[in-house]
Motif scaffolding. Sequence first.
Motif, PDB file in Angstrom:
ATOM      1  N   LEU A  13       0.727  -1.246   0.079  1.00  0.00           N
ATOM      2  CA  LEU A  13       0.152  -0.036  -0.065  1.00  0.00           C
ATOM      3  C   LEU A  13       1.050   1.063   0.092  1.00  0.00           C
ATOM      4  CD1 LEU A  13      -2.848  -1.076   2.586  1.00  0.00           C
ATOM      5  CD2 LEU A  13      -3.284  -0.630  -0.044  1.00  0.00           C
ATOM      6  N   VAL A  14       1.907   1.081   0.661  1.00  0.00           N
ATOM      7  CA  VAL A  14       2.980   2.392   0.769  1.00  0.00           C
ATOM      8  C   VAL A  14       3.471   2.459  -0.602  1.00  0.00           C
ATOM      9  CG1 VAL A  14       4.924   3.344   1.809  1.00  0.00           C
ATOM     10  CG2 VAL A  14       3.183   2.299   3.084  1.00  0.00           C
ATOM     11  N   LYS A  15       3.906   1.270  -1.201  1.00  0.00           N
ATOM     12  CA  LYS A  15       4.746   1.201  -2.408  1.00  0.00           C
ATOM     13  C   LYS A  15       4.145   1.694  -3.375  1.00  0.00           C
ATOM     14  CE  LYS A  15       8.364  -1.766  -3.557  1.00  0.00           C
ATOM     15  NZ  LYS A  15       8.791  -3.499  -3.557  1.00  0.00           N
ATOM     16  N   TYR A  16       2.923   1.247  -3.727  1.00  0.00           N
ATOM     17  CA  TYR A  16       2.129   1.423  -4.886  1.00  0.00           C
ATOM     18  C   TYR A  16       0.931   2.588  -4.898  1.00  0.00           C
ATOM     19  CZ  TYR A  16       4.729  -2.995  -5.830  1.00  0.00           C
ATOM     20  OH  TYR A  16       5.570  -3.766  -6.369  1.00  0.00           O
ATOM     21  N   GLN A  17       0.437   2.695  -3.437  1.00  0.00           N
ATOM     22  CA  GLN A  17      -0.348   3.674  -3.678  1.00  0.00           C
ATOM     23  C   GLN A  17      -0.096   4.989  -2.825  1.00  0.00           C
ATOM     24  OE1 GLN A  17      -4.259   1.990  -2.060  1.00  0.00           O
ATOM     25  NE2 GLN A  17      -4.130   0.165  -3.648  1.00  0.00           N
ATOM     26  N   ASN A  18       1.171   4.876  -2.121  1.00  0.00           N
ATOM     27  CA  ASN A  18       1.625   6.124  -1.373  1.00  0.00           C
ATOM     28  C   ASN A  18       0.689   6.381  -0.171  1.00  0.00           C
ATOM     29  OD1 ASN A  18       3.819   7.536  -0.917  1.00  0.00           O
ATOM     30  ND2 ASN A  18       3.279   9.298  -2.125  1.00  0.00           N
ATOM     31  N   ALA A  22      -1.310   3.435   5.869  1.00  0.00           N
ATOM     32  CA  ALA A  22      -0.576   2.289   5.797  1.00  0.00           C
ATOM     33  C   ALA A  22       0.909   2.485   6.347  1.00  0.00           C
ATOM     34  CB  ALA A  22      -0.354   1.605   4.340  1.00  0.00           C
ATOM     35  N   LEU A  23       1.666   3.275   5.998  1.00  0.00           N
ATOM     36  CA  LEU A  23       2.945   3.768   6.307  1.00  0.00           C
ATOM     37  C   LEU A  23       2.777   4.018   8.005  1.00  0.00           C
ATOM     38  CD1 LEU A  23       6.086   4.466   6.050  1.00  0.00           C
ATOM     39  CD2 LEU A  23       5.371   6.804   5.703  1.00  0.00           C
ATOM     40  N   VAL A  58      13.284   6.504   7.165  1.00  0.00           N
ATOM     41  CA  VAL A  58      13.976   4.985   6.849  1.00  0.00           C
ATOM     42  C   VAL A  58      12.787   3.910   6.678  1.00  0.00           C
ATOM     43  CG1 VAL A  58      15.208   3.338   7.952  1.00  0.00           C
ATOM     44  CG2 VAL A  58      15.953   5.350   8.214  1.00  0.00           C
ATOM     45  N   CYS A  59      11.825   3.963   7.570  1.00  0.00           N
ATOM     46  CA  CYS A  59      10.730   2.906   7.147  1.00  0.00           C
ATOM     47  C   CYS A  59      10.005   3.357   6.149  1.00  0.00           C
ATOM     48  CB  CYS A  59       9.473   3.264   8.138  1.00  0.00           C
ATOM     49  SG  CYS A  59       8.059   1.835   8.441  1.00  0.00           S
ATOM     50  N   HIS A  60       9.805   4.373   5.416  1.00  0.00           N
ATOM     51  CA  HIS A  60       9.246   4.861   4.202  1.00  0.00           C
ATOM     52  C   HIS A  60      10.084   4.296   3.056  1.00  0.00           C
ATOM     53  CE1 HIS A  60       8.043   7.607   0.670  1.00  0.00           C
ATOM     54  NE2 HIS A  60       6.938   6.900   1.024  1.00  0.00           N
ATOM     55  N   GLU A  61      11.447   4.464   3.106  1.00  0.00           N
ATOM     56  CA  GLU A  61      12.410   3.917   2.184  1.00  0.00           C
ATOM     57  C   GLU A  61      12.525   2.599   2.176  1.00  0.00           C
ATOM     58  OE1 GLU A  61      16.007   6.052   3.436  1.00  0.00           O
ATOM     59  OE2 GLU A  61      15.348   7.988   2.341  1.00  0.00           O
ATOM     60  N   THR A  62      12.486   2.018   3.275  1.00  0.00           N
ATOM     61  CA  THR A  62      12.499   0.329   3.437  1.00  0.00           C
ATOM     62  C   THR A  62      11.205   0.017   2.652  1.00  0.00           C
ATOM     63  OG1 THR A  62      13.609   0.608   5.427  1.00  0.00           O
ATOM     64  CG2 THR A  62      12.809  -1.298   5.014  1.00  0.00           C
ATOM     65  N   CYS A  63      10.014   0.353   2.625  1.00  0.00           N
ATOM     66  CA  CYS A  63       9.004  -0.302   1.889  1.00  0.00           C
ATOM     67  C   CYS A  63       9.369  -0.357   0.414  1.00  0.00           C
ATOM     68  CB  CYS A  63       7.718   0.842   2.291  1.00  0.00           C
ATOM     69  SG  CYS A  63       6.928   0.667   3.899  1.00  0.00           S
ATOM     70  N   PHE A  64       9.961   0.732  -0.107  1.00  0.00           N
ATOM     71  CA  PHE A  64      10.406   0.895  -1.457  1.00  0.00           C
ATOM     72  C   PHE A  64      11.469  -0.298  -1.940  1.00  0.00           C
ATOM     73  CE2 PHE A  64       7.940   4.568  -0.893  1.00  0.00           C
ATOM     74  CZ  PHE A  64       7.234   4.531  -2.155  1.00  0.00           C
ATOM     75  N   ARG A  65      12.207  -0.494  -0.863  1.00  0.00           N
ATOM     76  CA  ARG A  65      13.190  -1.484  -1.098  1.00  0.00           C
ATOM     77  C   ARG A  65      13.077  -2.902  -0.451  1.00  0.00           C
ATOM     78  NH1 ARG A  65      17.059   3.103   0.421  1.00  0.00           N
ATOM     79  NH2 ARG A  65      18.159   3.691  -1.463  1.00  0.00           N
ATOM     80  N   PHE A  66      11.919  -3.211  -0.006  1.00  0.00           N
ATOM     81  CA  PHE A  66      11.890  -4.496   0.477  1.00  0.00           C
ATOM     82  C   PHE A  66      11.025  -5.183  -0.423  1.00  0.00           C
ATOM     83  CE2 PHE A  66       8.601  -7.357   2.749  1.00  0.00           C
ATOM     84  CZ  PHE A  66       9.619  -8.177   3.474  1.00  0.00           C
TER      85      PHE A  66
END
Length: 186
Positions: A13-18, A22-23, A58-66
């Motif tokens: 949800l964070v990654k694809y719908q920003n 969810a974050l 970091v949590c936000h960035e981690t969502c995109f790298r996970f």
Amino acid sequence: MKEKSDDLELVNLVKYQNSSEALKKLFNKFLPITEGIISMYYIRNFDRNDWIQEAYIVCHETCFRFNGEQGSKFGNFYKMRLANHAKSLLRRELALKRKINKEASSFETSIIEDSFEGGFVGANHTVIYNHEIFDLDDFMGGLTKIETEVFKMLLGYKKANEIKANKRQIQLAQTNCKKKLLDYFK
């Protein structure tokens, strides 16, 4: 298994719908990990709110790298990334501290080189310090004879071997000059 799929759903949800919601849920779920990392490190002038903000980023960035397909857990990946980020912040702080220490100079050296932090010693025996002008001759009127000689030495007008005093007396006069000069500027 359900917990892992819940995490993956929030990450997606964070990654694809920003999704900010969810974050926020993901961040709050792993807040104990964040608190643990925060308690392990101290950085000068960094308060809890600064740490929380850094952890949120970091949590936000981690969502995109996970990548949950590789079998790893988001919590472990987030913990590793946050710990590495904290170490990077600490390294930056220590590098800044080393730089400051490297550029530091002693009060005596500053006076001899005709400048010091916040001030400048002019040729006409005036000192500009914190945008105010001070008369050195006026200041020197309040010094003892040996302190005057030592102060002239500090300014580069005399050499230590030209002063009729022993090393201990010169050191004491030097200390007194510093104290009196700092008091004079107050």
